[in-house]
Design an enzyme around this catalytic site. Structure first.
Site, short mmCIF file in Angstrom:
data_model
loop_
_atom_site.label_atom_id
_atom_site.label_comp_id
_atom_site.label_asym_id
_atom_site.label_seq_id
_atom_site.Cartn_x
_atom_site.Cartn_y
_atom_site.Cartn_z
N THR A 21 0.85 -1.20 0.00
CA THR A 21 0.00 0.00 0.00
C THR A 21 0.88 1.24 0.00
O THR A 21 2.07 1.14 -0.30
CB THR A 21 -1.00 -0.04 1.18
OG1 THR A 21 -1.96 0.99 1.03
CG2 THR A 21 -0.31 0.12 2.53
N ASN A 22 0.34 2.39 0.31
CA ASN A 22 1.12 3.64 0.34
C ASN A 22 0.63 4.53 1.48
O ASN A 22 -0.28 4.15 2.21
CB ASN A 22 1.03 4.34 -1.02
CG ASN A 22 -0.41 4.65 -1.39
OD1 ASN A 22 -1.08 5.42 -0.72
ND2 ASN A 22 -0.91 4.01 -2.44
#
Ligand code: CTP
Length: 212
Positions: A21-22
């Protein structure tokens, strides 16, 4: 006006317990959606998994992966007057999903193979409806304006909202941001560091003026 807004990160699963993810919090996209609702507009908000409360007066669609986001956007974009892609969509996703938890035994080093996700903004640019306004984001760490202008043209956008992700205390996860809005028609509007909620209102004001 009917707005379609995306917000937050995507999650790209590796196995049942792990994902890529980020750092996106979704705050910018939610602030824009909130501002549109305040002005009495209809909002469909497609959100990744975030820790923000759902917006009561928006139609909320929650998604996990870039592929889910693409499916949701393609089902919704045709009827929108203004589409704003503020989500931080993963550019790459694992080639293989392990349906059982991946075991570490037998691996001292591990290479995870990734493939490109669908460029949702690119798809929207290629399939833009008559009179529809398409807005993208550009999170850049160098040559911000030049990169944003290039992205605006390449993806057939009407506006691009650029932010410099290398400034500490602004942008990702913060309640504040500093942005530059660049239009297809050549306008460049700079906004000093301020609350994302205030920027959301300014963004809506600029886009509605352009829709006149
Ligand atoms: N975006 C998208 N689909 C993806 C990746 C990004 O729609 N698979 C959208 C984001 O929501 C944002 C914009 O594209 O509005 C950001 O583009 P970005 O990934 O920064 O630009 P690219 O030119 O595709 O790539 P680079 O990371 O190399 O700058």
């Amino acid at each position: 006006m009917k707005f379609l807004i995306t917000a937050g990160p995507t999650r790209e699963s590796i196995d049942p317990v792990r994902f890529l993810t980020n750092r996106s919090s979704g705050k910018m996209g939610y602030a824009i959606a909130n501002a549109a609702i305040e002005q009495g507009h209809k909002v469909v908000l497609i959100s990744g998994i975030v820790s923000l409360p759902p917006l009561e007066n928006a139609r909320m669609l929650f998604i996990e992966s870039a592929e889910d986001m693409y499916q949701a956007v393609s089902a919704e974009y045709k009827s929108a007057d203004i589409v704003i892609m503020s989500a931080a969509v993963a550019d790459f996703t694992p080639v293989k999903y392990y349906s059982h938890k991946f075991k570490k035994s037998g691996h001292d080093n591990l290479i995870l193979e990734l493939k490109k996700t669908v460029d949702i903004l690119g798809f929207l640019g290629q399939n833009k409806k008559d009179g529809q306004l398409l807005v993208g984001f550009a999170a850049e760490s160098e040559n911000i304006i030049a990169n944003a202008r290039e992205k605006l043209k390449r993806k057939n956008l009407d506006w691009i909202i650029a932010n410099n992700i290398s400034t500490t205390g602004l942008g990702f996860q913060s309640d504040n941001n500093a942005i530059t809005m660049i239009s297809r028609k050549g306008q460049t509007l700079e906004y000093r560091p301020q609350a994302k909620m205030d920027l959301g209102r300014k963004i809506i004001q600029v886009l509605l003026k352009d829709e006149d």
